[in-house]
Design an enzyme around this catalytic site. Structure first.
Site, PDB file in Angstrom:
ATOM      1  N   ASP A 150       0.384   0.470  16.147  1.00  0.00           N
ATOM      2  CA  ASP A 150      -1.014   0.128  16.431  1.00  0.00           C
ATOM      3  C   ASP A 150      -1.043  -1.050  17.391  1.00  0.00           C
ATOM      4  OD1 ASP A 150      -3.769   0.110  16.331  1.00  0.00           O
ATOM      5  OD2 ASP A 150      -3.876  -1.076  14.512  1.00  0.00           O
ATOM      6  N   LEU A 186     -10.219 -13.235   7.079  1.00  0.00           N
ATOM      7  CA  LEU A 186     -10.035 -13.139   8.529  1.00  0.00           C
ATOM      8  C   LEU A 186     -10.479 -11.773   9.036  1.00  0.00           C
ATOM      9  CD1 LEU A 186      -6.538 -14.803   8.963  1.00  0.00           C
ATOM     10  CD2 LEU A 186      -8.765 -15.796   9.447  1.00  0.00           C
ATOM     11  N   GLY A 216      -9.712  -4.420   7.168  1.00  0.00           N
ATOM     12  CA  GLY A 216      -9.446  -3.108   7.737  1.00  0.00           C
ATOM     13  C   GLY A 216      -9.696  -2.054   6.684  1.00  0.00           C
ATOM     14  N   ALA A 217      -9.257  -0.832   6.986  1.00  0.00           N
ATOM     15  CA  ALA A 217      -9.431   0.249   6.026  1.00  0.00           C
ATOM     16  C   ALA A 217      -8.491   0.074   4.842  1.00  0.00           C
ATOM     17  CB  ALA A 217      -9.169   1.587   6.711  1.00  0.00           C
ATOM     18  N   GLU A 218      -7.343  -0.517   5.084  1.00  0.00           N
ATOM     19  CA  GLU A 218      -6.303  -0.567   4.075  1.00  0.00           C
ATOM     20  C   GLU A 218      -6.204  -1.914   3.377  1.00  0.00           C
ATOM     21  OE1 GLU A 218      -3.479   1.752   3.174  1.00  0.00           O
ATOM     22  OE2 GLU A 218      -5.381   2.750   3.501  1.00  0.00           O
TER      23      GLU A 218
END
Lengths: 331, 353
Positions: free
Chosen positions: A187, A35, A38-40
């Site tokens: 966020d 989906l 992200g960075a993490e």
């Protein structure tokens, strides 16, 4: 005029062509649909127990640059923190996805799949339909041609002013409910707010025929969700034109997702953290369309009426706006 | 066009001359001189003493730099100086020298933002076109991305700079300040056993904080100096944690924080290039970690060596000349300095992407 919404938005990147990681057992890559990345974490859609129970799998792959002990420690900490905050706020009645399972050693957390669209997508579509109010004129929800004079308000139908304002109030109340527990999201963008699609009415069969519909519906939602989360344009077949009325409807519950950065605020920092949450959300609204700003006023109004500290938070928001998210500091 | 740059925002005074032959060709470094004020082990550089150092060296260095560049005074088009951010007294001393030269030689003056100087120099040296910039030094820690004529700050430290954290930790362990504390901490870390001491990891969204890790490391470091800290799970007779282990653990922890916020910024703006600038950027372990992160994202790391990484006059001359090229100068009566000068305050008129 129908402005292309994407030109106004900052586009967070994600290339779906990137090599996906090997997932820990019992997951295999075959039943997974990426989906977002992200960075993490990598966020997949898969299913749980039965093939028609869709779930979201959030996988935090090991980071090769980090010392392995540090990496294990952080992954465990974050998965547990996210799971705990989700469980806790859900128990208190905040609309968030249910936690179904997790394994901090292997870095994954499984959550309920929220069927629906991101608020970002909803707003973009709403803007594309030309339903926004510009210079006190409401336009017709066709292609948005000839929306000059006409001080009338479009109340009926999907995309009417009343309906969108009601959606804004639901957002304000949902955020307020979270903040009332002194939990800050960290966020809070429009991509992290979902509008849960109401269950399809059983009686009204759609004209396309009922056998085809569930598949088509599912594809539309998931591809649009993927596009929305990666900040891309929706798939070429613009769904707003031939879609059944239900899909452009603004009904449904607001669900807050992605609690990866959420934290319990301390007494000293809670007003600041809550105000920053609102500020981040305000920026996300502003990035969608200039005219979305008056919508955000409605979010704030509902927020302000929803819990006792809200007035103080709104006052703090004014400070945060003046200086931006960042304090002025040395260096 | 030729510019003379004067930098003195911290404990280094840097004088350099740069030439921009034409807007399309790469800049030519004519001279790049630097002298560093080094305080004894266990102490930091105080603003007052640093200013005295800079005043003592500025004339010598300017003379030498001009001679080495082989240009006449008449060839110099503009004098550039660091306007901020930095320590007040050293900034003032160097700005005074810049003003004096401008009046003496009848040259225009350009006040430069120190951070923008680092970014522009890094871009020029590495040819990274539009990277996410990690700016890490003794006084600054910022993750920056360019957008619409500003270098925008995506994440930064909430308290002290990463270099300051390392420097102060070096003081606790009485690690020498020569050539600079961060270099010595890096050498210690290389000799560590690989044992990781548990330190706070403080990333808050896009920002991070270094005061917590420093306070914890300082407390543990004192125990190490007294020979009281043993490795976890080894009991009373366990092996002692060494100064090397402490340096290693501090680096591993705080560098991981930096890489994490940099990766987040890259994911956010959709960039695959990352440029590391500032004194801490010369750390090989940091560059290695950044490389591993970038590889996973299919990206590239750009870094410069210590000539350009560490504060220098060339970067001020370069950024000042870029600004001068857009017609901007600083009037003598406006040629002040400021300790607080944010990177995003500068209008980047010389980029049109």
């Amino acid at each position: 005029m129908a402005l292309p919404a994407a030109s106004q938005t900052a586009s967070p990147s994600t290339t779906t062509t990137q090599p996906s990681h090997i997932l820990p057992a019992p997951f295999t890559n075959s039943q997974l649909e990426l989906l977002t990345q992200g960075a993490e974490a990598l966020v997949y859609r898969t299913h749980f127990l039965t093939p028609n129970t869709p779930v979201v799998l959030k996988y935090r792959p090991p980071k090769p640059y980090r010392h392995p002990i540090l990496d294990k420690r952080l992954t465990k900490l974050r998965i547990l923190a996210e799971a705990r905050v989700l469980v806790r706020v859900r128990k208190e009645g905040v609309p968030v996805p249910a936690v179904l399972g997790g394994d901090w050693d292997n870095g994954w957390l499984m959550m309920e799949f929220v069927e629906g669209k991101t608020v970002r997508r909803v707003l973009d579509e709403w803007v594309e339909r030309g339903a926004f109010k510009e210079e006190r004129s409401a336009s017709i929800p066709e292609e948005g041609e000839g929306d000059n004079d006409a001080g009338k308000q479009n109340q009926g139908g999907g995309g009417g002013d009343g309906e969108i304002l009601d959606l804004m109030r639901r957002i304000g109340r949902a955020v307020a409910k979270l903040h009332d527990l002194a939990v800050c999201h960290g966020d809070l963008t429009t991509s992290n707010l979902m509008l849960r699609a109401p269950p399809p009415p059983k009686e009204e069969a759609s004209p396309e025929g009922s056998s085809q519909k569930p598949l088509a519906g599912r594809q539309t939602v998931s591809t649009m969700r993927e596009a929305a989360m990666s900040g891309e344009e929706p798939p070429v077949a613009a769904p707003s034109k031939v879609e059944p009325a239900r899909d452009s409807s603004l009904a449904g519950d607001i669900v807050l997702i992605d609690f990866g950065l959420a934290a319990q605020a301390t007494k000293q920092s809670q007003d600041e953290d809550r105000a920053v949450d609102l500020y981040v959300l305000e920026r996300a609204f502003a990035a969608t369309h200039p005219s979305a700003e008056y919508l955000f006023q409605e979010v704030l109004k509902a927020y302000g009426e929803s819990f006792s500290d809200a007035k103080r938070v709104l006052k703090r928001l004014a400070d945060v706006r003046l200086r931006g998210r960042k304090r002025s500091m040395i260096g | 066009m030729i510019a003379l740059g004067l930098e003195g925002s911290a404990n280094k005074i840097g004088i350099g001359l740069i030439s921009h032959p034409s807007p399309t060709s790469p800049p030519i470094v004519l001279s790049n001189l630097r002298h560093t004020y080094i305080s004894p082990p266990g102490t930091g550089f105080l603003p007052k003493d640093t200013a005295i150092h800079h005043r003592a060296w500025v004339v010598r260095l300017v003379k030498q730099a001009v001679r080495q560049a082989g240009v006449r005074i008449a060839d110099i088009d503009v004098i550039c100086y660091t306007r901020g951010p930095g320590m007040g007294p050293p900034l003032q001393s160097v700005a005074l020298a810049a003003r004096t030269l401008a009046l003496l030689w009848g040259k225009p003056l350009v006040g430069v933002n120190h951070c923008v100087g680092h970014i522009e120099m890094g871009r020029a040296i590495t040819h990274a076109s539009n990277p996410v910039v990690l700016y890490v030094s003794g006084g600054n820690t910022q993750v920056i991305a360019y957008s619409a004529n500003r270098y925008r700050i995506f994440g930064e430290t909430l308290d002290i700079a990463i270099g300051n954290c390392i420097d102060r930790f070096a003081r606790t362990l009485m690690i020498p300040n020569d050539p600079f504390p961060g270099y010595n901490v890096e050498q210690f870390a290389k000799r560590g056993s690989g044992y990781l001491v548990d330190l706070p990891y403080t990333v808050k969204g896009m920002d991070c904080s270094f005061s917590g890790p420093l306070a914890a490391a300082d407390i543990l470091a004192r125990e190490v100096v007294e020979g009281r800290l043993r490795k976890e799970g080894e009991g009373e007779e366990g092996e002692l944690v060494t100064r090397e282990d402490m340096c290693f653990s501090l680096q591993e922890t705080i560098f991981a924080m930096l890489i994490e916020i940099t990766e987040r910024a890259m994911a956010h703006v959709g960039s695959t290039q990352v440029l590391v600038v500032g004194g801490v950027g010369s750390n090989e372990r940091l560059q290695q970690m950044m490389g591993l992160m970038a590889r996973d994202r299919g990206g590239t790391v750009f870094a410069t060596d210590e000539r350009f990484c560490i504060d220098n006059g060339i970067m001020i001359a370069h950024a000042g000349l870029l600004e001068y090229g857009t017609g901007v100068t600083t009037k003598i009566e406006d040629s002040d300095v400021t300790q607080r000068f944010r990177t995003d305050e500068v209008y980047v008129g010389w980029r049109d992407d």
